[in-house]
Scaffold this motif. Structure first.
Motif, PDB file in Angstrom:
ATOM      1  N   THR A  65     144.294 -26.484  55.204  1.00  0.00           N
ATOM      2  CA  THR A  65     143.234 -25.496  54.989  1.00  0.00           C
ATOM      3  C   THR A  65     143.900 -24.132  54.922  1.00  0.00           C
ATOM      4  OG1 THR A  65     141.620 -26.828  56.162  1.00  0.00           O
ATOM      5  CG2 THR A  65     141.139 -24.485  55.947  1.00  0.00           C
ATOM      6  N   THR A  67     143.434 -19.731  53.782  1.00  0.00           N
ATOM      7  CA  THR A  67     142.527 -18.601  53.641  1.00  0.00           C
ATOM      8  C   THR A  67     143.069 -17.678  52.559  1.00  0.00           C
ATOM      9  OG1 THR A  67     142.064 -18.723  56.000  1.00  0.00           O
ATOM     10  CG2 THR A  67     141.420 -16.708  54.876  1.00  0.00           C
ATOM     11  N   VAL A  69     143.989 -14.280  50.977  1.00  0.00           N
ATOM     12  CA  VAL A  69     144.325 -13.019  51.639  1.00  0.00           C
ATOM     13  C   VAL A  69     143.974 -11.781  50.826  1.00  0.00           C
ATOM     14  CG1 VAL A  69     146.140 -14.001  53.068  1.00  0.00           C
ATOM     15  CG2 VAL A  69     146.725 -13.107  50.827  1.00  0.00           C
ATOM     16  N   GLY A  84     139.468 -13.684  52.622  1.00  0.00           N
ATOM     17  CA  GLY A  84     138.943 -14.345  53.802  1.00  0.00           C
ATOM     18  C   GLY A  84     138.224 -15.649  53.508  1.00  0.00           C
ATOM     19  N   THR A  85     138.100 -16.005  52.234  1.00  0.00           N
ATOM     20  CA  THR A  85     137.453 -17.265  51.861  1.00  0.00           C
ATOM     21  C   THR A  85     138.343 -18.425  52.275  1.00  0.00           C
ATOM     22  OG1 THR A  85     136.405 -16.205  49.967  1.00  0.00           O
ATOM     23  CG2 THR A  85     136.517 -18.608  49.938  1.00  0.00           C
ATOM     24  N   LYS A  86     137.760 -19.398  52.989  1.00  0.00           N
ATOM     25  CA  LYS A  86     138.519 -20.575  53.408  1.00  0.00           C
ATOM     26  C   LYS A  86     138.477 -21.631  52.319  1.00  0.00           C
ATOM     27  CE  LYS A  86     138.775 -20.530  58.320  1.00  0.00           C
ATOM     28  NZ  LYS A  86     138.818 -21.342  59.492  1.00  0.00           N
ATOM     29  N   ARG A  88     139.512 -25.608  51.861  1.00  0.00           N
ATOM     30  CA  ARG A  88     139.897 -26.804  52.602  1.00  0.00           C
ATOM     31  C   ARG A  88     140.497 -27.854  51.677  1.00  0.00           C
ATOM     32  NH1 ARG A  88     135.424 -24.786  54.842  1.00  0.00           N
ATOM     33  NH2 ARG A  88     135.312 -24.595  57.090  1.00  0.00           N
ATOM     34  N   VAL A 118     147.510 -16.892  49.445  1.00  0.00           N
ATOM     35  CA  VAL A 118     146.839 -17.615  50.525  1.00  0.00           C
ATOM     36  C   VAL A 118     147.727 -17.626  51.768  1.00  0.00           C
ATOM     37  CG1 VAL A 118     145.567 -19.104  48.942  1.00  0.00           C
ATOM     38  CG2 VAL A 118     147.737 -19.887  49.848  1.00  0.00           C
ATOM     39  N   LYS A 120     148.095 -20.006  55.538  1.00  0.00           N
ATOM     40  CA  LYS A 120     147.660 -21.208  56.236  1.00  0.00           C
ATOM     41  C   LYS A 120     146.710 -20.854  57.358  1.00  0.00           C
ATOM     42  CE  LYS A 120     149.857 -25.483  57.667  1.00  0.00           C
ATOM     43  NZ  LYS A 120     151.154 -26.129  57.821  1.00  0.00           N
ATOM     44  N   ALA A 121     145.604 -21.581  57.450  1.00  0.00           N
ATOM     45  CA  ALA A 121     144.606 -21.294  58.482  1.00  0.00           C
ATOM     46  C   ALA A 121     144.917 -22.029  59.767  1.00  0.00           C
ATOM     47  CB  ALA A 121     143.226 -21.706  57.982  1.00  0.00           C
TER      48      ALA A 121
END
Length: 121
Positions: A65, A67, A69, A84-86, A88, A118, A120-121
């Motif tokens: 997953t 996010t 940036v 900030g959109t995740k 998955r 992006v 990593k979340a």
């Protein structure tokens, strides 16, 4: 074109097929680049894998997953993707122009992203 298409290394299925430069298993969904004639199957696969890192240097893997940036403009959509959109369940691919992440974003559908936008979340 490959004369003898190898069995899947994950599930040993014999129903694999060739798609572009990849070999695909329809049973488990595994995709891989077949080893060259002179390379061994075990050593050639690990030596040929490339490491894809996110914007801050974390190593990305299939199924992670992430996010976004920075805000991204999307052709044909006035709003774009906000920072900030995740996202998955990403899939790492050899895309064009540095787009090495294949994913599905809610509200936008399937698309490819660059790993440099992006984390990593």
């Amino acid at each position: 074109m490959i004369e003898n298409i190898p069995a899947c290394p994950r599930c040993s299925s014999e129903y694999t097929y060739e798609m572009n430069n990849l070999v695909v298993c329809p049973e488990c969904g595994h995709e891989w680049v077949p080893a060259a004639d002179g390379a061994s199957a075990a050593g050639g696969a690990e030596a040929g894998e490339r490491v894809i890192k996110d914007a801050v240097g974390n190593v990305l893997n299939d199924g992670d997953t992430v996010t976004v940036v920075k805000a991204l403009k999307v052709k044909g959509n006035p709003s774009g993707i906000k920072a900030g959109t995740k996202v998955r369940n990403i899939r790492l691919v050899d895309g064009v122009d540095g787009h090495d992440i294949d994913c599905r974003i809610d509200g936008f559908g399937a698309m490819q992203l660059k790993s440099s936008v992006v984390k990593k979340a």
